[in-house]
Design an enzyme around this catalytic site. Structure first.
Site, PDB file in Angstrom:
ATOM      1  N   HIS A   1       0.836  -1.207   0.000  1.00  7.70           N
ATOM      2  CA  HIS A   1       0.000   0.000   0.000  1.00  7.70           C
ATOM      3  C   HIS A   1       0.866   1.251   0.000  1.00  7.70           C
ATOM      4  CE1 HIS A   1       0.762   0.855   4.263  1.00  7.70           C
ATOM      5  NE2 HIS A   1       0.427  -0.388   4.568  1.00  7.70           N
TER       6      HIS A   1
ATOM      7  N   CYS B   1       3.430  -4.534   6.847  1.00  2.00           N
ATOM      8  CA  CYS B   1       3.028  -4.274   5.460  1.00  2.00           C
ATOM      9  C   CYS B   1       4.215  -3.784   4.635  1.00  2.00           C
ATOM     10  CB  CYS B   1       1.908  -3.243   5.415  1.00  2.00           C
ATOM     11  SG  CYS B   1       0.317  -3.888   5.972  1.00  2.00           S
TER      12      CYS B   1
END
Length: 406
Positions: A363, A381
């Site tokens: 992301h 992440c």
């Protein structure tokens, strides 16, 4: 004749191979799941079903493409890989290396779609695209034989060249070769998307054309669309000074189309050649590779590297898991909130989210600027710059493989 007999047999083999790969992938990931330190947004069973279905659909799409080519007389097939772009009705091939150059250097985002077939102009093989003109230079080394035409210079030959700057301000990148400067968002885009090799020297300063800021380069014209970056990210950029940009904040003008029209080049669509594939990113097997040691991400179509971007992955205690996964869920924007390891957080407006395993996603990130520096700042992440995450989101699909390794 032998090739014609073998092609139809390859179609079911492609589908069988894809199904076996999906089974192996699910067995591999099932052995690693669940992870207590990452909370997935959907159940493992739902994620697995999404990946298996997406990979089967993509395998069926590729099989149908090759089956279409397989019914053609082998003697009629193009000698080099050739792809048809239905959007404009033209082919791009590797006879002169144009197809791989287009794929590896920005694709639609940089060059747009083809407007002509290959043809000879001024004694050289060329092909016009919406935003560029490809030229074949066989006299150069193999990796330099595809060059971009000087469309910005050609256009200014019609319009008139701006006067050079004799006393540039401090804090700008000055080019004595043309007497012009680069700074601000145009400089960031120029440096990131190809620099001298793709765009050449600046031929003007930043000027206003019809209410838009533009700048001319030897091979391109940049146009600034500040409104493409949402106001939330604009305020974050202003307050932090981080490199926060959207993918389409700086756009390239359609100089290829304009020059083709000025020169009377025929851009009428042509009939698709027998045996050619219709362009779609899925006609090549796509995969994403993330190097935790280098803190870089690479995207491939088959064996061709088409995209690179710096990343920031999980810090110690929240380490990004190593393994072979696949994208199973996508959100254009999401708020992430959780409590793990004695920490709690709630981060709004996280853009271009693609989950790959459990709660671990690719992301965009706006709260730090550590991408590619070696500083691992996330809770597991894979953080990218916003424009890189946006490109990757548009290119990848559910089922796209993601390989994370050191």
């Amino acid at each position: 004749m032998r090739a014609r007999r073998l092609l139809p047999l390859a179609v079911p083999l492609l589908v069988i191979t894809a199904i076996i790969s999906s089974i192996l992938w699910t067995q591999h990931i099932e052995a690693r799941h669940p992870r207590a330190d990452f909370v997935p947004p959907v159940s493992y069973r739902e994620a697995r079903a999404a990946v298996v279905a997406a990979q089967a659909n993509e395998a069926a799409f590729r099989a149908s493409q090759f089956q279409q080519a397989g019914i053609v007389n082998a003697e009629q097939l193009p000698r080099m890989q050739t792809v048809y772009f239905a959007q404009t009705g033209h082919h791009v091939s590797n006879r002169s290396g144009f197809l791989n150059f287009w794929r590896a250097n920005g694709q639609i985002h940089t060059f747009g779609y083809p407007l002509t077939e290959e043809f000879v102009e001024d004694g050289r093989i060329v092909q016009y695209f919406e935003r560029a003109r490809f030229e074949y230079h066989p006299e150069l080394p193999a990796d330099e034989q595809v060059q971009l035409g000087l469309l910005g210079r050609d256009m200014l030959a019609y319009q008139g060249f701006p006067a050079p700057i004799e006393d540039p301000q401090t804090g700008v990148l000055y080019f004595p070769e043309t007497g012009h400067t680069l700074w601000g968002e145009f400089r960031k885009a120029w440096e990131k998307r190809g620099g001298m090799r793709i765009f050449g020297f600046p031929l003007s300063e930043t000027v206003d054309e019809g209410g838009r800021l533009v700048q001319y380069f030897e091979r391109a014209k940049f146009i600034y669309f500040p409104e493409d970056l949402p106001s939330f990210f604009q305020s974050m950029r202003a307050s932090t000074g981080y490199r926060i940009n959207s993918l389409h904040e700086i756009q390239l003008s359609d100089l290829g189309r304009q020059l083709a029209q000025l020169r009377g080049v025929n851009i009428a669509p042509v009939t698709q050649m027998p045996g050619t594939l219709t362009w779609h990113p899925a006609i090549w097997e796509r995969r994403i590779e993330v190097s935790l040691s280098e803190q870089w991400l690479s995207a491939y179509e088959g064996d061709l590297l088409v995209f690179r971007a710096p990343v920031a992955t999980g810090r110690d205690g929240f380490n990004t898991p190593v393994g072979e996964y696949a994208i199973y869920l996508k959100y254009p924007m999401q708020t992430m909130a959780d409590c793990l390891g004695g920490e709690c957080w709630e981060v709004p407006n996280i853009p271009w989210v693609q989950y790959v395993v459990g709660g671990v996603a690719l992301h965009g990130s706006y709260w730090h600027d550590n991408h590619g520096t070696g500083i691992r700042a996330s809770h597991g992440c894979i953080n990218l710059r916003i424009d890189d995450a946006q490109w990757l989101y548009g290119w990848a699909d559910l089922g796209t493989r993601v390989i994370i390794s050191y």
